[in-house]
Design an enzyme around this catalytic site. Structure first.
Site, short mmCIF file in Angstrom:
data_model
loop_
_atom_site.label_atom_id
_atom_site.label_comp_id
_atom_site.label_asym_id
_atom_site.label_seq_id
_atom_site.Cartn_x
_atom_site.Cartn_y
_atom_site.Cartn_z
N TRP A 18 57.61 3.01 30.04
CA TRP A 18 57.34 1.96 31.15
C TRP A 18 57.63 0.47 30.67
CZ3 TRP A 18 53.95 5.83 29.68
CH2 TRP A 18 53.14 5.38 28.95
N GLU A 36 47.94 3.20 33.17
CA GLU A 36 46.46 2.89 32.80
C GLU A 36 45.55 3.79 33.12
OE1 GLU A 36 45.87 0.42 30.58
OE2 GLU A 36 48.04 -0.34 30.51
N TYR A 119 38.52 -3.43 32.00
CA TYR A 119 39.74 -3.28 31.18
C TYR A 119 41.08 -2.96 32.01
CZ TYR A 119 43.53 -1.29 28.90
OH TYR A 119 44.55 -0.71 28.31
N ASP A 137 39.54 -2.47 25.43
CA ASP A 137 39.45 -0.99 25.45
C ASP A 137 38.67 -0.90 24.00
OD1 ASP A 137 41.32 -1.34 23.87
OD2 ASP A 137 42.57 0.39 24.87
#
Ligand code: SF4
Length: 348
Positions: A18, A36, A119, A137
């Protein structure tokens, strides 16, 4: 410091599918959301292997919103932490109903969507919409703790320190790479053990490296002890026109396997059942101590359907169910397993 991080990221970022080039232009918001969400609690290699198949099945938020939850859970099979799939489905419906089918770009608006925490909101805003920020994170928490040489800084403290160091109050979209670069730095350079400080672009600002023992930071978080959870799987089969059928039920809408299908699990063994085997299955905060039974009939309180192997392959099932079903072969439950002598499954 920002330029050093940029140079390092452009040269060293892993070529994930990606990423159409490190530090690239904003990406497709839907793909960023899927990546994500999957990347939480799932290894990046697994995300690489699975995210494109998920998007092929649900190409956009509209198709995800229109899908049955069962189909979404099935597409998520094997990734674990199924609340993520349920939240994605709920999010898609909210975005279609309230945002015209498009993810909002503002981190605050993103955070109000189901399943989106600080996050994920910051990561999507930066990668998909070019909004500079710091997404904290576990990787970034470690980088921040070492830069500050603080054992337990809060996420707000880490984000503030990194923004001061790298963003300097700017809102220029060119700085949107910072969020992803910090995650990458923590994952590949500032690792929990043996951080590669010699190749770290933030080395000049790092107090822990200057002290000479960066592994001191952050302090390890006390591990929550997983609670034991004894459960019994009731495997009941019968022969139907399409072969061997297994009794499966749909779970209630709460609990770790909400909305998924599987053999009935109860806190007691079936009357007249024959023990087939046992295994231990780890969830995030619980240890399932599973005993698998050949049951003469499903539990009386179960609303079961009889599903062939082919039908079961199309249902969303948790890993714990698939492990229990390893005792069911193409001819039904192995009739050669003697009572009282649990055997390991031959497959699975
Ligand atoms: S210098 Fe070392 S400890 Fe400090 S942020 Fe970089 S890799 Fe981590």
């Amino acid at each position: 410091m920002r330029d050093a991080l940029r140079t390092w990221f452009d040269a060293a970022a892993r070529p994930l599918p990606w990423r159409s080039g490190a530090g690239s232009a904003p990406r497709d918001p839907y793909r960023t959301l899927i990546v994500e969400t999957m990347a939480q609690q799932t290894r990046i290699e697994t995300v690489v292997a699975r995210e494109s198949a998920f998007r092929a099945r649900f190409p956009d938020l509209a198709s995800l919103a229109a899908a049955e939850l069962d189909d979404v859970l099935h597409a998520w099979s094997g990734l674990g932490y199924y609340r993520r799939a349920r939240a994605l489905h709920a999010l898609a419906r909210v975005v279609v109903a309230e945002h015209g089918g498009r993810l909002p770009s503002d981190p605050g608006a993103l955070r109000r969507l189901p399943g989106i925490g600080p996050y994920t909101a910051a990561a999507i805003a930066a990668q998909a919409f070019g909004v500079p920020g710091v997404a904290v994170d576990g990787n970034v928490r470690r980088v921040g703790a070492r830069l500050l040489a603080e054992p337990t800084p809060t996420d707000a403290r880490v984000a503030g320190a990194l923004e001061d160091l790298l963003l300097d109050g700017t809102t220029h979209p060119d700085d949107a790479f910072v969020a992803e670069a910090l995650v990458e730095l923590g994952a590949t350079v500032c690792t929990p053990r043996r951080p590669a400080c010699g190749s770290c672009p933030l080395r000049p600002a790092c107090r822990a490296a200057a002290e000479g023992d960066p592994e001191r930071y952050p302090s390890p978080r006390p591990r929550a002890t997983a609670r034991r959870w004894p459960l019994h799987a009731w495997l009941t089969t019968r022969t139907g026109p399409s072969g061997v059928l297994l009794a499966v039920e749909r779970r209630a809408d709460t609990g770790p396997w909400a909305g998924m299908h599987g053999p009935p699990w109860r806190d007691h063994a079936p009357d007249g059942g024959r023990e087939l085997g046992r295994f231990v299955h780890r969830l995030s905060h619980r240890l399932v101590e599973a005993t698998v039974w050949a049951a003469p009939a499903p539990p009386l309180d179960a609303d079961v359907r009889w599903a062939s192997a082919r039908e079961r392959s199309g249902l969303g099932m948790a890993e714990v169910d698939r492990r229990a079903l390893a005792w069911v072969d193409g001819d039904g439950i192995d009739a050669d397993v003697p009572a009282g002598e649990p055997q390991p499954p031959s497959r699975g």
